[in-house]
Design an enzyme around this catalytic site. Structure first.
Site, PDB file in Angstrom:
ATOM      1  N   THR A  30       0.842  -1.214   0.000  1.00 17.85           N
ATOM      2  CA  THR A  30       0.000   0.000   0.000  1.00 17.85           C
ATOM      3  C   THR A  30       0.872   1.258   0.000  1.00 17.85           C
ATOM      4  O   THR A  30       0.502   2.271  -0.601  1.00 17.85           O
ATOM      5  CB  THR A  30      -0.970   0.044   1.197  1.00 17.85           C
ATOM      6  OG1 THR A  30      -0.226  -0.114   2.408  1.00 17.85           O
ATOM      7  CG2 THR A  30      -2.019  -1.034   1.107  1.00 17.85           C
ATOM      8  N   PHE A  37      -6.882  -5.075  -0.278  1.00 19.98           N
ATOM      9  CA  PHE A  37      -8.158  -5.695  -0.620  1.00 19.98           C
ATOM     10  C   PHE A  37      -9.379  -4.864  -0.262  1.00 19.98           C
ATOM     11  O   PHE A  37     -10.281  -4.693  -1.054  1.00 19.98           O
ATOM     12  CB  PHE A  37      -8.218  -7.009   0.146  1.00 19.98           C
ATOM     13  CG  PHE A  37      -8.541  -8.161  -0.721  1.00 19.98           C
ATOM     14  CD1 PHE A  37      -8.071  -8.210  -2.013  1.00 19.98           C
ATOM     15  CD2 PHE A  37      -9.312  -9.200  -0.236  1.00 19.98           C
ATOM     16  CE1 PHE A  37      -8.356  -9.280  -2.819  1.00 19.98           C
ATOM     17  CE2 PHE A  37      -9.613 -10.277  -1.032  1.00 19.98           C
ATOM     18  CZ  PHE A  37      -9.137 -10.312  -2.329  1.00 19.98           C
ATOM     19  N   HIS A 125      -0.299 -16.610  -5.050  1.00 22.75           N
ATOM     20  CA  HIS A 125      -1.498 -16.229  -5.804  1.00 22.75           C
ATOM     21  C   HIS A 125      -1.162 -15.790  -7.225  1.00 22.75           C
ATOM     22  O   HIS A 125      -1.946 -15.093  -7.867  1.00 22.75           O
ATOM     23  CB  HIS A 125      -2.268 -15.127  -5.071  1.00 22.75           C
ATOM     24  CG  HIS A 125      -2.870 -15.589  -3.780  1.00 22.75           C
ATOM     25  ND1 HIS A 125      -3.280 -14.729  -2.786  1.00 22.75           N
ATOM     26  CD2 HIS A 125      -3.118 -16.838  -3.299  1.00 22.75           C
ATOM     27  CE1 HIS A 125      -3.750 -15.434  -1.761  1.00 22.75           C
ATOM     28  NE2 HIS A 125      -3.664 -16.712  -2.040  1.00 22.75           N
ATOM     29  N   CYS A 136      -4.324 -24.100 -22.937  1.00 25.37           N
ATOM     30  CA  CYS A 136      -3.125 -24.888 -23.264  1.00 25.37           C
ATOM     31  C   CYS A 136      -1.937 -24.533 -22.377  1.00 25.37           C
ATOM     32  O   CYS A 136      -0.887 -25.160 -22.458  1.00 25.37           O
ATOM     33  CB  CYS A 136      -2.749 -24.731 -24.735  1.00 25.37           C
ATOM     34  SG  CYS A 136      -1.945 -23.166 -25.134  1.00 25.37           S
TER      35      CYS A 136
HETATM   36  P1  NAD Z   1      -5.663  -7.903   2.864  1.00 20.72           P
HETATM   37  O1  NAD Z   1      -6.089  -6.693   2.099  1.00 20.72           O
HETATM   38  O2  NAD Z   1      -6.691  -8.866   3.305  1.00 20.72           O
HETATM   39  O3  NAD Z   1      -4.857  -7.431   4.156  1.00 20.72           O
HETATM   40  C1  NAD Z   1      -3.917  -6.408   4.127  1.00 20.72           C
HETATM   41  C2  NAD Z   1      -3.603  -6.056   5.579  1.00 20.72           C
HETATM   42  O4  NAD Z   1      -2.540  -5.133   5.580  1.00 20.72           O
HETATM   43  C3  NAD Z   1      -4.778  -5.404   6.313  1.00 20.72           C
HETATM   44  O5  NAD Z   1      -4.897  -5.966   7.592  1.00 20.72           O
HETATM   45  C4  NAD Z   1      -4.368  -3.930   6.392  1.00 20.72           C
HETATM   46  O6  NAD Z   1      -4.871  -3.289   7.545  1.00 20.72           O
HETATM   47  C5  NAD Z   1      -2.849  -4.059   6.440  1.00 20.72           C
HETATM   48  N1  NAD Z   1      -2.135  -2.896   5.911  1.00 20.72           N
HETATM   49  C6  NAD Z   1      -2.482  -2.112   4.848  1.00 20.72           C
HETATM   50  N2  NAD Z   1      -1.535  -1.184   4.629  1.00 20.72           N
HETATM   51  C7  NAD Z   1      -0.576  -1.364   5.577  1.00 20.72           C
HETATM   52  C8  NAD Z   1       0.643  -0.719   5.866  1.00 20.72           C
HETATM   53  N3  NAD Z   1       1.082   0.314   5.138  1.00 20.72           N
HETATM   54  N4  NAD Z   1       1.379  -1.157   6.915  1.00 20.72           N
HETATM   55  C9  NAD Z   1       0.946  -2.215   7.671  1.00 20.72           C
HETATM   56  N5  NAD Z   1      -0.200  -2.872   7.442  1.00 20.72           N
HETATM   57  C10 NAD Z   1      -0.952  -2.458   6.397  1.00 20.72           C
HETATM   58  O7  NAD Z   1      -4.549  -8.598   1.980  1.00 20.72           O
HETATM   59  P2  NAD Z   1      -3.988 -10.069   1.960  1.00 20.72           P
HETATM   60  O8  NAD Z   1      -3.830 -10.583   3.339  1.00 20.72           O
HETATM   61  O9  NAD Z   1      -2.855 -10.025   1.045  1.00 20.72           O
HETATM   62  O10 NAD Z   1      -5.128 -10.943   1.279  1.00 20.72           O
HETATM   63  C11 NAD Z   1      -5.948 -10.506   0.274  1.00 20.72           C
HETATM   64  C12 NAD Z   1      -5.638 -10.907  -1.175  1.00 20.72           C
HETATM   65  O11 NAD Z   1      -5.487  -9.725  -1.934  1.00 20.72           O
HETATM   66  C13 NAD Z   1      -4.418 -11.677  -1.459  1.00 20.72           C
HETATM   67  O12 NAD Z   1      -4.846 -12.851  -2.036  1.00 20.72           O
HETATM   68  C14 NAD Z   1      -3.637 -10.883  -2.543  1.00 20.72           C
HETATM   69  O13 NAD Z   1      -3.338 -11.768  -3.590  1.00 20.72           O
HETATM   70  C15 NAD Z   1      -4.613  -9.889  -3.050  1.00 20.72           C
HETATM   71  N6  NAD Z   1      -4.124  -8.521  -3.359  1.00 20.72           N
HETATM   72  C16 NAD Z   1      -2.844  -8.290  -3.778  1.00 20.72           C
HETATM   73  C17 NAD Z   1      -2.411  -6.985  -4.008  1.00 20.72           C
HETATM   74  C18 NAD Z   1      -1.002  -6.759  -4.492  1.00 20.72           C
HETATM   75  O14 NAD Z   1      -0.471  -7.581  -5.223  1.00 20.72           O
HETATM   76  N7  NAD Z   1      -0.359  -5.678  -4.076  1.00 20.72           N
HETATM   77  C19 NAD Z   1      -3.266  -5.911  -3.787  1.00 20.72           C
HETATM   78  C20 NAD Z   1      -4.596  -6.186  -3.378  1.00 20.72           C
HETATM   79  C21 NAD Z   1      -5.002  -7.502  -3.153  1.00 20.72           C
HETATM   80 ZN    ZN Z   2      -3.670 -21.748 -25.670  1.00 20.64          ZN
END
Ligand code: NAD
Ligand code: ZN
Length: 260
Positions: A30, A37, A125, A136
């Site tokens: 972030t 998410f 993921h 394919c």
């Molecule tokens: P999640 O969104 O469920 O959890 C993220 C956690 O991080 C939350 O508890 C939030 O409060 C905390 N958070 C946010 N910013 C923060 C910061 N700066 N410092 C500390 N904590 C912070 O995400 P998850 O657990 O990864 O699971 C959700 C799914 O979302 C995963 O499967 C992932 O593949 C996918 N996803 C990936 C991305 C990416 O690739 N960057 C972005 C969005 C979602």
């Molecule tokens: Zn193909």
């Protein structure tokens, strides 16, 4: 536990650890400008995930069009993002020889950009930076497919078999990649410390990794800006921003020389 006590406890565990398994989630990215998410403005506050399951992608051309529309909007954000202090801290753990494996739930490629080597990363993921044919399996260049979609090919097909192309991420309802999942659980069993950074720990099976690590005798540190369901398993929890907490942690553990 007071904040400073938690930091000291975490630092002493990290100093002693020899095989650290790291699990990261959307919260690690972030601070690089990629919404997690559930944040307001995050993808799933705008789209209904139940409309975008893997089964629907397979069955419906309309779903494929919608999926590619969303993917084409988010791809440039992921492609152009820069890693932050938290990604750099994980890369530093590899440089100082402590990193057993990094398991990331993220699909943004930022750990690689920060310098963690490919063989140390499990993208449990998948990745938004790659595209594969679900019929394919042929890999396709994401940049090329992105350009095709922008040119009006709204649900692009495979160059080889004409099948359905999809960003190489694991969608809702799609099977987890077997090799990656096995490697992640193997690392959880053989690490002496698991460090979870920026994950709400609600998405399984990744959310089961801390339990597996603790069952195997490892210590657990959780770095997250809100409480998680697994905090009771952790020897130390560090709140606040992941970038700042990880920088403080490495400095306190005396590992910031590897921070560059
Ligand atoms: P999640 O969104 O469920 O959890 C993220 C956690 O991080 C939350 O508890 C939030 O409060 C905390 N958070 C946010 N910013 C923060 C910061 N700066 N410092 C500390 N904590 C912070 O995400 P998850 O657990 O990864 O699971 C959700 C799914 O979302 C995963 O499967 C992932 O593949 C996918 N996803 C990936 C991305 C990416 O690739 N960057 C972005 C969005 C979602
Ligand atoms: Zn193909």
């Amino acid at each position: 536990m007071r904040d400073d006590d938690a930091l000291e406890k975490a630092a002493s565990l990290l100093r002693r650890a020899e095989r650290v398994a790291v699990l990261t989630g959307a919260g690690v990215s972030t601070e690089s400008g990629i919404p997690d998410f559930r944040s307001p403005g995050g993808l799933w506050s705008r789209y209904d995930p139940s409309k975008l399951t893997f089964d629907k992608f397979v069955a419906s051309a309309d779903t494929r069009r919608l999926y590619w529309e969303i993917a084409t909007e988010s791809y440039p954000v992921l492609r152009d993002a820069e890693p932050n202090a938290a990604h750099r801290a994980v890369a530093a753990l590899e440089r100082c020889g402590k990193l057993l494996l990094l398991v990331t739930q993220n699909v943004d490629g930022l750990h690689q950009k920060a310098g963690t080597s490919d063989e140390k990363i499990i993208e449990i993921h998948g990745s938004s930076l790659r595209v594969t044919c679900i019929d394919c399996g042929a890999p396709h260049d994401r940049e090329e497919v992105h350009a095709r979609v922008l040119d009006g090919d709204v649900a692009p097909g495979c160059d080889h078999c004409g099948g359905r192309l999809k960003p190489a991420t694991v969608s809702f309802g799609q099977a987890m990649p077997e090799r990656e999942t096995l490697a992640a659980f193997q690392a959880a069993r053989s690490c002496d410390l698991m460090l979870v950074i920026g994950s709400s720990l609600v998405v399984y099976p990744a959310a089961g990794l801390p339990d597996e690590a603790v069952r195997g005798g490892a210590s657990l540190i959780i770095v997250n800006n809100e409480a998680t369901d697994k905090d009771h398993l952790a020897a130390a929890t560090l709140g606040g921003s992941a970038g700042e907490s990880m920088s403080l942690l490495l400095r306190r553990a005396g590992l910031d020389g590897a921070d560059g």
